[in-house]
Design a protein around this motif. Structure first.
Motif, mmCIF file in Angstrom:
data_model
loop_
_atom_site.group_PDB
_atom_site.id
_atom_site.type_symbol
_atom_site.label_atom_id
_atom_site.label_comp_id
_atom_site.label_asym_id
_atom_site.label_seq_id
_atom_site.Cartn_x
_atom_site.Cartn_y
_atom_site.Cartn_z
ATOM 1 N N GLU A 170 50.004 43.304 43.603
ATOM 2 C CA GLU A 170 50.417 41.917 43.455
ATOM 3 C C GLU A 170 49.388 40.943 44.010
ATOM 4 O O GLU A 170 49.632 39.752 44.103
ATOM 5 C CB GLU A 170 51.774 41.714 44.136
ATOM 6 C CG GLU A 170 52.886 42.529 43.465
ATOM 7 C CD GLU A 170 54.251 42.295 44.062
ATOM 8 O OE1 GLU A 170 54.360 41.523 45.058
ATOM 9 O OE2 GLU A 170 55.218 42.871 43.535
ATOM 10 N N GLN A 171 48.233 41.484 44.404
ATOM 11 C CA GLN A 171 47.084 40.709 44.848
ATOM 12 C C GLN A 171 47.349 39.879 46.097
ATOM 13 O O GLN A 171 46.778 38.820 46.281
ATOM 14 C CB GLN A 171 46.541 39.847 43.705
ATOM 15 C CG GLN A 171 46.016 40.696 42.543
ATOM 16 C CD GLN A 171 45.176 39.905 41.565
ATOM 17 O OE1 GLN A 171 45.668 39.019 40.897
ATOM 18 N NE2 GLN A 171 43.904 40.225 41.508
ATOM 19 N N GLU A 172 48.249 40.393 46.952
ATOM 20 C CA GLU A 172 48.337 39.843 48.298
ATOM 21 C C GLU A 172 47.095 40.267 49.078
ATOM 22 O O GLU A 172 46.686 39.585 50.023
ATOM 23 C CB GLU A 172 49.609 40.338 48.993
ATOM 24 C CG GLU A 172 50.900 39.828 48.370
ATOM 25 C CD GLU A 172 52.119 40.384 49.071
ATOM 26 O OE1 GLU A 172 52.182 40.298 50.311
ATOM 27 O OE2 GLU A 172 53.008 40.913 48.371
ATOM 28 N N LEU A 173 46.549 41.418 48.697
ATOM 29 C CA LEU A 173 45.241 41.862 49.178
ATOM 30 C C LEU A 173 44.314 41.853 47.968
ATOM 31 O O LEU A 173 44.545 42.562 47.001
ATOM 32 C CB LEU A 173 45.326 43.272 49.775
ATOM 33 C CG LEU A 173 46.107 43.410 51.088
ATOM 34 C CD1 LEU A 173 46.311 44.877 51.433
ATOM 35 C CD2 LEU A 173 45.382 42.689 52.222
ATOM 36 N N LEU A 174 43.282 41.033 48.023
ATOM 37 C CA LEU A 174 42.431 40.810 46.863
ATOM 38 C C LEU A 174 41.289 41.819 46.795
ATOM 39 O O LEU A 174 40.868 42.366 47.813
ATOM 40 C CB LEU A 174 41.857 39.397 46.918
ATOM 41 C CG LEU A 174 42.876 38.265 46.777
ATOM 42 C CD1 LEU A 174 42.218 36.928 47.082
ATOM 43 C CD2 LEU A 174 43.477 38.250 45.375
ATOM 44 N N PRO A 175 40.761 42.079 45.594
ATOM 45 C CA PRO A 175 39.606 42.959 45.455
ATOM 46 C C PRO A 175 38.455 42.498 46.345
ATOM 47 O O PRO A 175 38.114 41.310 46.372
ATOM 48 C CB PRO A 175 39.248 42.829 43.969
ATOM 49 C CG PRO A 175 40.533 42.472 43.310
ATOM 50 C CD PRO A 175 41.245 41.585 44.288
ATOM 51 N N GLY A 176 37.884 43.440 47.089
ATOM 52 C CA GLY A 176 36.786 43.109 47.979
ATOM 53 C C GLY A 176 37.210 42.655 49.364
ATOM 54 O O GLY A 176 36.376 42.511 50.261
ATOM 55 N N GLU A 177 38.518 42.418 49.561
ATOM 56 C CA GLU A 177 39.007 41.941 50.857
ATOM 57 C C GLU A 177 39.066 43.082 51.876
ATOM 58 O O GLU A 177 39.463 44.200 51.542
ATOM 59 C CB GLU A 177 40.396 41.329 50.690
ATOM 60 C CG GLU A 177 40.986 40.740 51.972
ATOM 61 C CD GLU A 177 42.322 40.063 51.745
ATOM 62 O OE1 GLU A 177 43.027 39.813 52.735
ATOM 63 O OE2 GLU A 177 42.665 39.794 50.576
ATOM 64 N N ALA A 178 38.690 42.790 53.104
ATOM 65 C CA ALA A 178 38.752 43.782 54.171
ATOM 66 C C ALA A 178 40.206 44.069 54.524
ATOM 67 O O ALA A 178 41.041 43.162 54.566
ATOM 68 C CB ALA A 178 38.005 43.285 55.398
#
Length: 223
Positions: free
Chosen positions: A27-35
């Motif tokens: 659900e993109q609460e954590l985005l691609p590339g995010e630590a």
């Protein structure tokens, strides 16, 4: 046959830490590339860092995160080539699922979804409630994958499910994709309600191809 997708908790069952993190990524609460910082996520989910580390190991196996020594974990980012590969897999597997689903069920078994993708889904798209519309798409997909009766197909689609959900969410926001997608979903369900397995398969294939072509056209939106 159970209507519950693999990887989802039963009613009243507490989702595991792994499942909660998978949902956050999808659900993109954590985005691609995010630590993905263990301490922060542990506090957020009110669990120990040990449980977070166990969950991250499972997510690494699913290729949802990448861990490197001394740098920690980051959410995996699909390359454009991987995005196109996911579409090709979906074109083959999901269209086959739809054909098998029609063959394994009665036409009236799809009438409730045909109604759902009528005025209710149209209102969601007009109101730009894409989360609500996405839930309807997920329900449709869950139903035809289960109705296919193929454990092999279900397993193969489950392998890519989390990465695919995140990609689908990004695809829906592309210009006119929600409106065009809704028309295709209706056409597929019309064929399913008519008991026409071959046409339903063809339309499902065309639907995913159109989505893929939109991603190619608007590449900068999804990469």
């Amino acid at each position: 046959m159970s209507k519950r997708s693999a990887g989802r908790p039963a009613a009243g069952e507490e989702p595991s830490v792994e499942m909660r993190l998978r949902k956050m990524i999808a659900e993109q609460e954590l985005l691609p590339g995010e630590a993905v910082r263990e301490e922060h996520i542990a506090k957020l989910l009110s669990v120990s860092r040990h449980r977070i580390r166990e969950a991250l190991a499972a997510l690494e196996e699913r290729r949802l995160i990448i861990r490197t020594p001394n740098r920690g974990a980051v959410v995996a980012q699909l390359s454009f080539e991987e995005i196109l590969e996911l579409f090709e897999i979906r074109i083959s597997l999901e269209s086959l699922c739809v054909r098998l689903a029609v063959q394994n069920t009665r036409p009236q078994d799809w009438q409730d979804l045909r109604e759902l993708f009528g005025e209710p889904s149209e209102r969601l798209v007009e109101a730009h409630d894409l989360d609500g519309y996405f839930r309807n798409i997920e329900l449709f997909r869950e139903r035809f994958v289960q109705a296919s009766g193929s454990k092999t197909l279900q397993h193969l689609l489950e392998i890519i499910a989390d990465r695919d959900r995140a990609l689908l969410r990004r695809t829906i926001i592309l210009p006119e994709r929600a409106e065009q997608g809704l028309k295709m979903q209706r056409a597929i369900l019309d064929a399913m309600c008519a008991g026409d397995a071959e046409k339903a398969e063809q339309l499902k294939r065309e639907s995913i191809i159109r989505a893929r072509d939109a991603v190619i056209r608007y590449r900068s939106f999804v990469t």
